[in-house]
Design a protein around this motif. Sequence first.
Motif, PDB file in Angstrom:
ATOM      1  N   GLY A  72       0.295   1.628  -5.842  1.00 19.34           N
ATOM      2  CA  GLY A  72       0.086   2.927  -5.231  1.00 19.34           C
ATOM      3  C   GLY A  72       1.222   3.863  -5.552  1.00 19.34           C
ATOM      4  O   GLY A  72       2.308   3.436  -5.925  1.00 19.34           O
ATOM      5  N   SER A  73       0.935   5.140  -5.392  1.00 21.01           N
ATOM      6  CA  SER A  73       1.957   6.155  -5.604  1.00 21.01           C
ATOM      7  C   SER A  73       2.964   6.100  -4.459  1.00 21.01           C
ATOM      8  O   SER A  73       2.725   5.441  -3.443  1.00 21.01           O
ATOM      9  N   PRO A  74       4.090   6.805  -4.586  1.00 22.19           N
ATOM     10  CA  PRO A  74       5.029   6.844  -3.462  1.00 22.19           C
ATOM     11  C   PRO A  74       4.370   7.319  -2.157  1.00 22.19           C
ATOM     12  O   PRO A  74       4.616   6.747  -1.096  1.00 22.19           O
ATOM     13  N   GLY A  75       3.520   8.325  -2.244  1.00 25.03           N
ATOM     14  CA  GLY A  75       2.819   8.794  -1.053  1.00 25.03           C
ATOM     15  C   GLY A  75       1.914   7.724  -0.460  1.00 25.03           C
ATOM     16  O   GLY A  75       1.865   7.549   0.760  1.00 25.03           O
ATOM     17  N   HIS A  76       1.196   7.026  -1.324  1.00 23.25           N
ATOM     18  CA  HIS A  76       0.342   5.931  -0.842  1.00 23.25           C
ATOM     19  C   HIS A  76       1.180   4.904  -0.087  1.00 23.25           C
ATOM     20  O   HIS A  76       0.822   4.463   1.006  1.00 23.25           O
ATOM     21  N   ARG A  77       2.283   4.506  -0.693  1.00 22.46           N
ATOM     22  CA  ARG A  77       3.094   3.450  -0.097  1.00 22.46           C
ATOM     23  C   ARG A  77       3.729   3.904   1.224  1.00 22.46           C
ATOM     24  O   ARG A  77       3.814   3.130   2.168  1.00 22.46           O
ATOM     25  N   ILE A  78       4.170   5.155   1.290  1.00 32.20           N
ATOM     26  CA  ILE A  78       4.750   5.686   2.529  1.00 32.20           C
ATOM     27  C   ILE A  78       3.726   5.639   3.661  1.00 32.20           C
ATOM     28  O   ILE A  78       4.058   5.330   4.800  1.00 32.20           O
ATOM     29  N   PHE A  79       2.464   5.925   3.334  1.00 34.82           N
ATOM     30  CA  PHE A  79       1.412   5.927   4.345  1.00 34.82           C
ATOM     31  C   PHE A  79       0.711   4.571   4.483  1.00 34.82           C
ATOM     32  O   PHE A  79      -0.316   4.462   5.144  1.00 34.82           O
ATOM     33  N   GLY A  80       1.278   3.536   3.882  1.00 37.00           N
ATOM     34  CA  GLY A  80       0.749   2.192   4.050  1.00 37.00           C
ATOM     35  C   GLY A  80      -0.564   1.948   3.326  1.00 37.00           C
ATOM     36  O   GLY A  80      -1.402   1.188   3.805  1.00 37.00           O
ATOM     37  N   LEU A  81      -0.738   2.589   2.176  1.00 37.13           N
ATOM     38  CA  LEU A  81      -1.970   2.449   1.398  1.00 37.13           C
ATOM     39  C   LEU A  81      -1.681   1.764   0.074  1.00 37.13           C
ATOM     40  O   LEU A  81      -0.544   1.752  -0.397  1.00 37.13           O
ATOM     41  N   ARG A  82      -2.735   1.218  -0.533  1.00 43.98           N
ATOM     42  CA  ARG A  82      -2.608   0.666  -1.883  1.00 43.98           C
ATOM     43  C   ARG A  82      -3.926   0.828  -2.616  1.00 43.98           C
ATOM     44  O   ARG A  82      -4.993   0.876  -2.010  1.00 43.98           O
ATOM     45  N   VAL A  83      -3.821   0.912  -3.928  1.00 38.81           N
ATOM     46  CA  VAL A  83      -4.996   1.020  -4.793  1.00 38.81           C
ATOM     47  C   VAL A  83      -5.259  -0.357  -5.384  1.00 38.81           C
ATOM     48  O   VAL A  83      -4.354  -0.993  -5.919  1.00 38.81           O
ATOM     49  N   GLN A  84      -6.505  -0.790  -5.287  1.00 36.45           N
ATOM     50  CA  GLN A  84      -6.875  -2.080  -5.861  1.00 36.45           C
ATOM     51  C   GLN A  84      -8.242  -1.951  -6.533  1.00 36.45           C
ATOM     52  O   GLN A  84      -8.946  -0.968  -6.322  1.00 36.45           O
ATOM     53  N   ARG A  85      -8.570  -2.944  -7.329  1.00 33.14           N
ATOM     54  CA  ARG A  85      -9.911  -2.991  -7.908  1.00 33.14           C
ATOM     55  C   ARG A  85     -10.910  -3.282  -6.802  1.00 33.14           C
ATOM     56  O   ARG A  85     -10.580  -3.912  -5.810  1.00 33.14           O
ATOM     57  N   VAL A  86     -12.135  -2.845  -7.009  1.00 34.42           N
ATOM     58  CA  VAL A  86     -13.189  -3.227  -6.078  1.00 34.42           C
ATOM     59  C   VAL A  86     -13.313  -4.743  -6.174  1.00 34.42           C
ATOM     60  O   VAL A  86     -13.347  -5.301  -7.258  1.00 34.42           O
ATOM     61  N   GLY A  87     -13.322  -5.408  -5.063  1.00 30.95           N
ATOM     62  CA  GLY A  87     -13.342  -6.860  -5.066  1.00 30.95           C
ATOM     63  C   GLY A  87     -11.949  -7.452  -4.965  1.00 30.95           C
ATOM     64  O   GLY A  87     -11.792  -8.654  -4.857  1.00 30.95           O
ATOM     65  N   GLY A  88     -10.931  -6.606  -5.002  1.00 29.58           N
ATOM     66  CA  GLY A  88      -9.546  -7.056  -4.856  1.00 29.58           C
ATOM     67  C   GLY A  88      -8.845  -7.238  -6.178  1.00 29.58           C
ATOM     68  O   GLY A  88      -9.455  -7.296  -7.232  1.00 29.58           O
ATOM     69  N   GLY A  89      -7.554  -7.291  -6.105  1.00 31.84           N
ATOM     70  CA  GLY A  89      -6.743  -7.542  -7.290  1.00 31.84           C
ATOM     71  C   GLY A  89      -6.104  -6.309  -7.885  1.00 31.84           C
ATOM     72  O   GLY A  89      -6.349  -5.180  -7.467  1.00 31.84           O
ATOM     73  N   TRP A  90      -5.276  -6.586  -8.869  1.00 32.03           N
ATOM     74  CA  TRP A  90      -4.491  -5.567  -9.563  1.00 32.03           C
ATOM     75  C   TRP A  90      -5.392  -4.559 -10.248  1.00 32.03           C
ATOM     76  O   TRP A  90      -6.385  -4.917 -10.886  1.00 32.03           O
ATOM     77  N   ALA A  91      -5.045  -3.293 -10.147  1.00 31.23           N
ATOM     78  CA  ALA A  91      -5.847  -2.227 -10.739  1.00 31.23           C
ATOM     79  C   ALA A  91      -5.786  -2.229 -12.259  1.00 31.23           C
ATOM     80  O   ALA A  91      -6.651  -1.651 -12.917  1.00 31.23           O
ATOM     81  N   GLY A  92      -4.790  -2.874 -12.834  1.00 27.71           N
ATOM     82  CA  GLY A  92      -4.669  -2.903 -14.287  1.00 27.71           C
ATOM     83  C   GLY A  92      -3.971  -1.670 -14.814  1.00 27.71           C
ATOM     84  O   GLY A  92      -3.362  -0.905 -14.065  1.00 27.71           O
ATOM     85  N   ALA A 123     -15.539   5.795 -10.582  1.00 30.31           N
ATOM     86  CA  ALA A 123     -15.508   5.702 -12.048  1.00 30.31           C
ATOM     87  C   ALA A 123     -14.486   4.689 -12.538  1.00 30.31           C
ATOM     88  O   ALA A 123     -14.723   3.997 -13.528  1.00 30.31           O
ATOM     89  N   ALA A 124     -13.371   4.593 -11.835  1.00 25.88           N
ATOM     90  CA  ALA A 124     -12.313   3.675 -12.240  1.00 25.88           C
ATOM     91  C   ALA A 124     -12.521   2.254 -11.691  1.00 25.88           C
ATOM     92  O   ALA A 124     -11.807   1.337 -12.078  1.00 25.88           O
ATOM     93  N   GLY A 125     -13.485   2.103 -10.797  1.00 28.23           N
ATOM     94  CA  GLY A 125     -13.708   0.780 -10.199  1.00 28.23           C
ATOM     95  C   GLY A 125     -12.598   0.371  -9.247  1.00 28.23           C
ATOM     96  O   GLY A 125     -12.288  -0.797  -9.108  1.00 28.23           O
ATOM     97  N   THR A 126     -12.023   1.384  -8.575  1.00 31.35           N
ATOM     98  CA  THR A 126     -10.913   1.119  -7.655  1.00 31.35           C
ATOM     99  C   THR A 126     -11.295   1.574  -6.243  1.00 31.35           C
ATOM    100  O   THR A 126     -12.292   2.271  -6.052  1.00 31.35           O
ATOM    101  N   VAL A 127     -10.485   1.165  -5.312  1.00 37.02           N
ATOM    102  CA  VAL A 127     -10.666   1.577  -3.920  1.00 37.02           C
ATOM    103  C   VAL A 127      -9.273   1.712  -3.303  1.00 37.02           C
ATOM    104  O   VAL A 127      -8.363   0.942  -3.610  1.00 37.02           O
ATOM    105  N   LEU A 128      -9.118   2.722  -2.457  1.00 42.08           N
ATOM    106  CA  LEU A 128      -7.853   2.950  -1.762  1.00 42.08           C
ATOM    107  C   LEU A 128      -7.971   2.326  -0.383  1.00 42.08           C
ATOM    108  O   LEU A 128      -8.851   2.718   0.405  1.00 42.08           O
ATOM    109  N   VAL A 129      -7.128   1.350  -0.099  1.00 44.95           N
ATOM    110  CA  VAL A 129      -7.209   0.605   1.155  1.00 44.95           C
ATOM    111  C   VAL A 129      -5.886   0.663   1.901  1.00 44.95           C
ATOM    112  O   VAL A 129      -4.847   0.973   1.328  1.00 44.95           O
ATOM    113  N   ARG A 130      -5.952   0.320   3.176  1.00 42.25           N
ATOM    114  CA  ARG A 130      -4.727   0.197   3.964  1.00 42.25           C
ATOM    115  C   ARG A 130      -4.011  -1.064   3.530  1.00 42.25           C
ATOM    116  O   ARG A 130      -4.614  -2.089   3.280  1.00 42.25           O
ATOM    117  N   GLY A 131      -2.691  -0.966   3.440  1.00 36.83           N
ATOM    118  CA  GLY A 131      -1.872  -2.069   2.968  1.00 36.83           C
ATOM    119  C   GLY A 131      -1.646  -3.072   4.022  1.00 36.83           C
ATOM    120  O   GLY A 131      -1.352  -4.166   3.967  1.00 36.83           O
TER     121      GLY A 131
END
Length: 131
Positions: A72-92, A123-131
């Motif tokens: 996640g970006s710095p903003g994502h991490r500050i707000f306790g978020l992370r980007v992952q692939r749908v189904g879980g795992g590293w976004a690549g 389109a990217a096959g990602t999802v933004l979730v709470r960390g």
Amino acid sequence: MTTSDADDYPGRRLGLPREGAGSIARLGRRVGALFIDYGASYLISGFFAYDPLAIFAIFAMTQMLFIPTLQGSPGHRIFGLRVQRVGGGWAGLWRPILRTALLILVIPAVVWNSDQRGLHDKAAGTVLVRG
């Protein structure tokens, strides 16, 4: 599964929990993260006379650098978020590039589905979730 079951809560169709870690990031946290990232990009662009192109370039580079490395970006991490692939795992590596390219176009980011995923995430096959 009926339509009402699928729309019971955002992320259910993706197998994500209703709340807590791993649940879909809600609007307030998303907007907060965006303000942090864009604000930091704006401040850093001062080295480039606050050129609007520099702001977008810094914002894009931040997204493409931090999503694959810190989930996640710095903003994502500050707000306790992370980007992952749908189904879980590293976004690549390529998913953050596609996601960011669509994000800076704005429209794909403000068009959401019932899982509160923008077109850029779909389109990217990602999802933004709470960390």
